[in-house]
Scaffold this active site. Sequence first.
Site, PDB file in Angstrom:
ATOM      1  N   HIS A 190       0.778  -1.250   0.000  1.00 55.40           N
ATOM      2  CA  HIS A 190       0.000   0.000   0.000  1.00 55.40           C
ATOM      3  C   HIS A 190       0.804   1.291   0.000  1.00 55.40           C
ATOM      4  O   HIS A 190       0.266   2.324  -0.386  1.00 55.40           O
ATOM      5  CB  HIS A 190      -0.952   0.080   1.199  1.00 55.40           C
ATOM      6  CG  HIS A 190      -1.830  -1.098   1.404  1.00 55.40           C
ATOM      7  ND1 HIS A 190      -2.595  -1.645   0.405  1.00 55.40           N
ATOM      8  CD2 HIS A 190      -2.080  -1.837   2.514  1.00 55.40           C
ATOM      9  CE1 HIS A 190      -3.280  -2.663   0.893  1.00 55.40           C
ATOM     10  NE2 HIS A 190      -2.983  -2.811   2.159  1.00 55.40           N
ATOM     11  N   ASP A 230       3.708  -8.564   0.851  1.00 59.55           N
ATOM     12  CA  ASP A 230       4.189  -9.396   1.953  1.00 59.55           C
ATOM     13  C   ASP A 230       3.265 -10.568   2.258  1.00 59.55           C
ATOM     14  O   ASP A 230       3.736 -11.688   2.528  1.00 59.55           O
ATOM     15  CB  ASP A 230       4.450  -8.573   3.209  1.00 59.55           C
ATOM     16  CG  ASP A 230       3.296  -7.670   3.616  1.00 59.55           C
ATOM     17  OD1 ASP A 230       2.219  -7.729   2.979  1.00 59.55           O
ATOM     18  OD2 ASP A 230       3.470  -6.905   4.583  1.00 59.55           O
TER      19      ASP A 230
END
Length: 442
Positions: A73, A241
């Site tokens: 993000h 991730d």
Amino acid sequence: MTRLVAGVDTSTQSCKVVILDAADGRIVRQGSAAHPDGTEVDPHAWWEALIEAAAAAGGLSDVAAIAVGGQQHGLVTLDEDGAVVRDALLWNDTRSADAAADLVAELGAKTWAEACGSVPVASLTVAKVRWLAEHEAENFARTAAICLPHDYLTWRLRGTGELTDLVTDRSDASGTGYLDLREDHYRYDLLAHAAHLSAADAERIQLPAVLGPWEAAGVVTREVAQIGLRRGTLIGPGCGDNAGAALGLGLAPGEAAVSIGTSGVVSVVSDEPVSDPSGLVTGFKDATGRWLPLACTLNGARILSSTAELLGVDFDTFDELALSVPDAGGLRLTPYFEGERTPNLPHASAALAGMRLSNWDRPHLARAAVAGLADLMAGAARAVTECGVPVRAVRLIGGGARSAAVRAVLPDILGVPVAFPEPAEYVARGAAAQAARVLSEA
């Protein structure tokens, strides 16, 4: 002949580098380095940490391929010369909460969910784009390219300096809020709306090319002497991730990873895309061609660490205190210490209730902290299953998974089998597994 590959995890708090044998996945060596604290960071600090972590891992001179997994993000802005415009805004920077609320009000939650799988919240890149456009117009005007943290490091590894060489992967790009849910292409109309731009002006902003799951991002174009990285080393597309952890764990459809670190994450591999207008679940893609619907909390292991610090004890003693009583005795901790994302309450604060003389002691407070974290993670898992995604089994990872009290309490609250893999750098291992696959198909 042994062929080695490297996987990088550029996380919120640190950079980890794991070097594996491409044939059998055996860890050969590894290293790490800290990242600066804060919710906005100079991206060059990530590069410096990568150099330090790779050096601590014995260098990369014998590595044939490398891939980078990383925190999702964040907003990285580059000018036309490739210089960083301003410090990157990280996923946990909540100044964009009002911008996210505006985006939802303007287009409607259903529009966002159906378009890209996610309803804007403060964490998503699209909300940070809106914030930058409205609050730092001069910086936004200088912005020629927008990318994510792992994109930036992949670009630096390649070393061309050309903005047109920016690349990303479907898993990380799906967390921006402007990648199509079903196809791997950008929704420039959503980016334009967020940035108050025309469609033509939005398309002038360079976004990273979205690569396929096992598509090479190119090769290293110059020697990186500090770590022995050789020209010609193959580079994988990288991943977010959570997708990296799913790869590292080898998750199959219906299997979930519950990761308790800086944040708390429940992610489940799915064969079908997920669209949740409530905004609790983000319909991310994974790194293999499937989907990875995910619910994320802002509060994670720090619920435990902050309570342990308050009690003046180390983690082992904290666990002993929490397990010395059968339950919290009616003491209830709502652990929204930094606001919350699931549920979406960015301005909330934590609360402690149910205090009586019978439970107003160290063991019950420790147990209430564990129960508060467990309830938060169970709520995230419930949000995913309510979207029609089955969760048959869970693997618990992250720093919080090391807590004996969490391991004792969480399975009963989740209500499904929970496995406890050996502590490992699963994001970095997943990135290394990707690099190995890219190498095998080169």
